[in-house]
Design a protein around this motif. Sequence first.
Motif, PDB file in Angstrom:
ATOM      1  N   TRP A  55       0.839  -1.201   0.000  1.00 40.71           N
ATOM      2  CA  TRP A  55       0.000   0.000   0.000  1.00 40.71           C
ATOM      3  C   TRP A  55       0.873   1.249   0.000  1.00 40.71           C
ATOM      4  O   TRP A  55       0.672   2.173  -0.778  1.00 40.71           O
ATOM      5  N   GLY A  56       1.902   1.215   0.862  1.00 44.79           N
ATOM      6  CA  GLY A  56       2.823   2.353   0.924  1.00 44.79           C
ATOM      7  C   GLY A  56       3.529   2.564  -0.394  1.00 44.79           C
ATOM      8  O   GLY A  56       3.729   3.693  -0.844  1.00 44.79           O
ATOM      9  N   ALA A  60      -4.602   2.141  -4.088  1.00 44.48           N
ATOM     10  CA  ALA A  60      -4.320   2.203  -2.647  1.00 44.48           C
ATOM     11  C   ALA A  60      -5.628   2.267  -1.866  1.00 44.48           C
ATOM     12  O   ALA A  60      -5.782   1.620  -0.829  1.00 44.48           O
ATOM     13  N   GLY A  61      -6.595   3.047  -2.405  1.00 46.07           N
ATOM     14  CA  GLY A  61      -7.894   3.134  -1.754  1.00 46.07           C
ATOM     15  C   GLY A  61      -8.585   1.778  -1.701  1.00 46.07           C
ATOM     16  O   GLY A  61      -9.140   1.388  -0.675  1.00 46.07           O
ATOM     17  N   LEU A  62      -8.510   1.045  -2.807  1.00 43.44           N
ATOM     18  CA  LEU A  62      -9.139  -0.284  -2.845  1.00 43.44           C
ATOM     19  C   LEU A  62      -8.531  -1.199  -1.781  1.00 43.44           C
ATOM     20  O   LEU A  62      -9.248  -1.902  -1.056  1.00 43.44           O
ATOM     21  N   ILE A  63      -7.202  -1.177  -1.713  1.00 38.74           N
ATOM     22  CA  ILE A  63      -6.542  -2.035  -0.722  1.00 38.74           C
ATOM     23  C   ILE A  63      -6.960  -1.618   0.685  1.00 38.74           C
ATOM     24  O   ILE A  63      -7.258  -2.460   1.535  1.00 38.74           O
ATOM     25  N   GLY A  64      -7.002  -0.297   0.895  1.00 35.69           N
ATOM     26  CA  GLY A  64      -7.410   0.187   2.204  1.00 35.69           C
ATOM     27  C   GLY A  64      -8.812  -0.268   2.577  1.00 35.69           C
ATOM     28  O   GLY A  64      -9.070  -0.660   3.711  1.00 35.69           O
ATOM     29  N   VAL A  65      -9.710  -0.235   1.593  1.00 36.89           N
ATOM     30  CA  VAL A  65     -11.097  -0.611   1.868  1.00 36.89           C
ATOM     31  C   VAL A  65     -11.174  -2.038   2.394  1.00 36.89           C
ATOM     32  O   VAL A  65     -11.838  -2.312   3.394  1.00 36.89           O
TER      33      VAL A  65
END
Lengths: 695, 485
Positions: free
Chosen positions: A11-12, A125-130
């Motif tokens: 993600w980072g 990144a947003g998808l992974i965060g979700v």
Amino acid sequence: MNAAQLVLAGWGLLICGAAACAVVSARRNLVGPLAFLFVVGSSVLVLPAALSVLVQNRAAETGALLALPGVQASLAFRVDQLSALFLLITAVIAPLATLYSIPYMLKYRNQGLLRYYPLFLLFFAGLIGVVCAADWLFFLVFWEFMTVCSYFLVIFTKEDRTAARAGLKYIVMTHGATALMLIAAIVTWKTAQPHSFSFEAAKATMAQLAATRPVLLHVLLALWFVGFATKAGVLPLGDWLPDAYPAAPSGAAAVFGGMMSKFGIYGLLRVFLDMVPACEFSTVWGIVIAVAGASSIFLGTLSALAQDDSKRLMSFHVIGQIGYMLLAIGAGIYLLPVNGALAALAIMAGVFHLVNNVCYKTLLFFTAGSLSFRAGETNLNRLSGMWTVMPVTGVAALIGSLSIAGVPPFNGFASKWMIYHATILGVPGMPLFLLLGILALFVSLVTLASFLKFLGGAFMGPTALREEEAEKGDVPFAMQFPQMFLAALCIAFGLVPMLALAGIHRAVGAVLPVQSVPSLSSLVGNSWAGLQLSAFGGEATGVWYPVVVLGALAVGMAFAYWVFRLGAAPRRAVDMWQCGALVDGALARYLVVEPKHEPATAQFEARFQAHGLYSCFKVAFRSVYPSVPLPHAGYPTRFMKIFDVDAWLFGPLVRLGNRLTGALSRTHSGVPQMYLIWQLVGLVAVVVLLAVWAN
Amino acid sequence: MDPVVMTLLVVPFAGALLCGVLSRGAKAAAALVALVVMALAIITVWQAWPLFPDGWNTTFGQLSWMPGGLGSIQLFGALVDPLSSLMLLLVTVVGFVVVLYSTGYLTSRNVEHAYREGDNRYYFWLLFFLGSMVGVAVSPNLLQMFLFWEMTTICSWALISHTHTGVAQRAGFKALVITHIGGLGFLVALAFLLVFAQSFEFTALGKLGGGMKTAAFLLLLAAAWAKSAQVPFHTWLPDAMEAPTPISAYLHAAAMVKAGVFLVARLIQASWEMPSLFGAVLLAGALVTILMAVINYFRQDDLKRLLAYSTIAHLGYVMVGCALGVYGSWMGFQGGVLHILCHGVAKGTLFLCAGALAYGAGTRSISKLQGMGRRMPLVGAAFMVGALAVTGIPPLATFWSKLYIFAGALDVRAGGVLLAVLAVESVVAFSWFIYVGHRIFLGEPSEEAETTPLPAAMSVSLVIGMLLCVLAPVVGVPLVRMILP
């Protein structure tokens, strides 16, 4: 380093990649490959992490990364089996879409790529965060972040008014949905004792609410459902979808259509499986979800028939296909309190369809993008004969179309078959599901018809390209490869469904609210060659061995060929069928119903109208997805006057003051005698006042 | 601590006088002074931080000749607690950005209105205002706050009518009259407090008896409503948009209009036990204001007037937070206070964007601007960030304050309805801002879109504004969490 930390690192890397791409965005040839490198790097970290969670069948978690004690929320990446499945999907699709974008984005000569690659990476990144958030507040933060990034991708061509309108509709509807979900999250937070946004607390709270305050729980579930259904494009909340997806550049559109919509399903699974206990709520909401799904299947797919634009056609199928998943998942949720094993089977069928859908839907969006890349055209009435120009894309489109239409032995068939099985056979006490299952079965044919239109319209017939354009051949390899890869996946999951189902079983099992999750072999058999469904435990109720069927078909065809040779039948030479017929001596694609009379391309269009066959549907379903014009704000003037305080309060007051002072100033007459009289009057007044006071 | 705060109070006024004397160098001097003030404010908060939540307090000045207990009343001083720190940081940081921006904006190259170069009057009033706002922020009692309060009113009058056109002078006068009438309420309330409570402390309100308490509160509330442009005193703010745009960004988004809600927040924090009637009045006023502002969004063609109505609505949000505080919801109160900061930076950024558009294209009319994204990509980015920040898209500024307010709303009875109303407003405002953003920045560039390039000072200010939209809650949330009854 555990799996969740690996995902966090990936993600980072995406965030760093977005920054790096922003820095070099002026170098048009460099920024694409750079973005691709970062996405691949991120996938290399995320993919094994997600796989290890599925293999070990155990969730992994980072410690708290950011704590907000004021609102009792904390950010931690938590990867359970369900998240892992969606992480796998993201990790596979993201590099493909970025690779595809590299040549495709060079098409936009007068648009800065600063507004594409950095946002694209942030979107991933947003998808992974979700899927990694274990806290409703941060879930919604990531969710909205992802939505906003995708919105900016939709309005990428900023001069295009249509894209702008589509983007506006998209962001407004999805933002409204997020607001509803935020309300639900806050109410849940408030109800939890002690207040907390964490998933565990929400789970406990919902279980408690189910017992004590059922009405509130129904309201909360309705909010969640509407929120996620809007993102997933469920009718009628998905009104934005067919406008928004075609507007985005094809690489992004493929990710939206192929992947982002499915994150709405993730949310539904998270809420309705993970949070709500198996009880009468499952019954009610199972039916709601299934009916919503079935109506999406029906209307979405039938609307797709009427589309002439290839990307719009794909977008309507996103809605239709989401319906299949919802139907199965809804049936599964309905069955939870009744029959855990069958519920598991139905939900697995839905999730399997989701995985398959990611493969072929992304693929189909890619092929539509390739068509527009090479021919500069997405209108199926003007596209024609692209097969001779781009055979690889043609094959990929064929595989994708057959998969989505549910033709065996492709993957779409395997999952649809499981869905029919679960709905038609599986819910004996509830004839509604039988009806919905049969509806879905019928609509599968409609899907086939509409993709026949896509294939026939775009790839068959004589080519419409000029010679120098046609000579450029197929799209660049960077665009071919993602298509071939996904086509291969479609075949692989079709032939060996167990490949996907093994992982899906663990993903679903982790969130299924039943005492003991039935084993994989008891649900779908334990053979890698096919499926052996047992809806009621024990005896098999359905069997599908694709390899065996293919083998039998091959043997049959060999036999037919043998008979043909044996009989020494005469050979006839006929023209190849180009998805059309001879009309008045000229080759027409389909029966022409409404010929157009514009000059220039009119003759071509008249002969090759792709929608000829479907014009009755076009008429009948024109208003299914009406484009709602933005309302013009007009208020009754009287109402507005209430707030115009200047007009009825301050203005009159000022005028009154002016009049008073004007009247007073008249006392200044300039005549000394008058001033003396005023003094006298004043004296008398003072004396009278004092006298009154003294008494 | 002492010398830092006192320097902080003196420097802006000294700077104002300096700018008044200088002619050519006023620009640079003003920017430097604003930078110094910002640095001093940050140092002040930094030093006071370990003392929070109590903060640092000093008082001086008595009228010993006054009879009875009146002689021992403390008249002046400085108070640096979490609430004043928040206000202090807002006014000084945005103040610096605005002064920096002004150095680029108020030039003869400005297409909308060519400003005379070397005009030191502007910087005099601007720094004078900055000093007055610092005074309001660190005031330890109502008397001192009132003095600085009226000074900001005068600055507001001078700055709104800066261009000396008829419309501008009228608007300045209107602002002066309406806010000053409210200020009279403040003065009368001070008299009540002096006579009946013998104190100017913020807590003095609690010492008054029933009817007198209500009267004093309503008078103070009228002052706050007038200052914060709440219904029915809202009409001056949209007209005040005749001011140079940096002034609108500062006075009418970040600082002066915040003084009113700051006063209310102070009162509620100080005398925590307030009758729920006060809460009802606050809440009703705030909701009517929000409704009025929202329905006016759709009728505005002047971008700045739209922003003005949005400001009015957001000040209503702060009032809602304060009302929740009266009803006993600490969280809602903290959210309201946080909203002062978060809205200030976000709306300030939006105003700076409006100014940049007017600077380049010479118009603020939404219908005339089109396709500006191609000509001014930085302004487009800043506008989008500002719009997302002001409407509460996570993780930007006002998301956090709205979250606190929404969560606090559930603490009170029928809070669900309040929550729903606020959420609807939020979504409508969001939709309209995105729509306006589309109108202005997307599409084929219009004739007006032939623009002059922005000066570096304005570009830098816009970038700082965007950063503040992200950073504001990082500083603001820890601060408001230390605001205790």
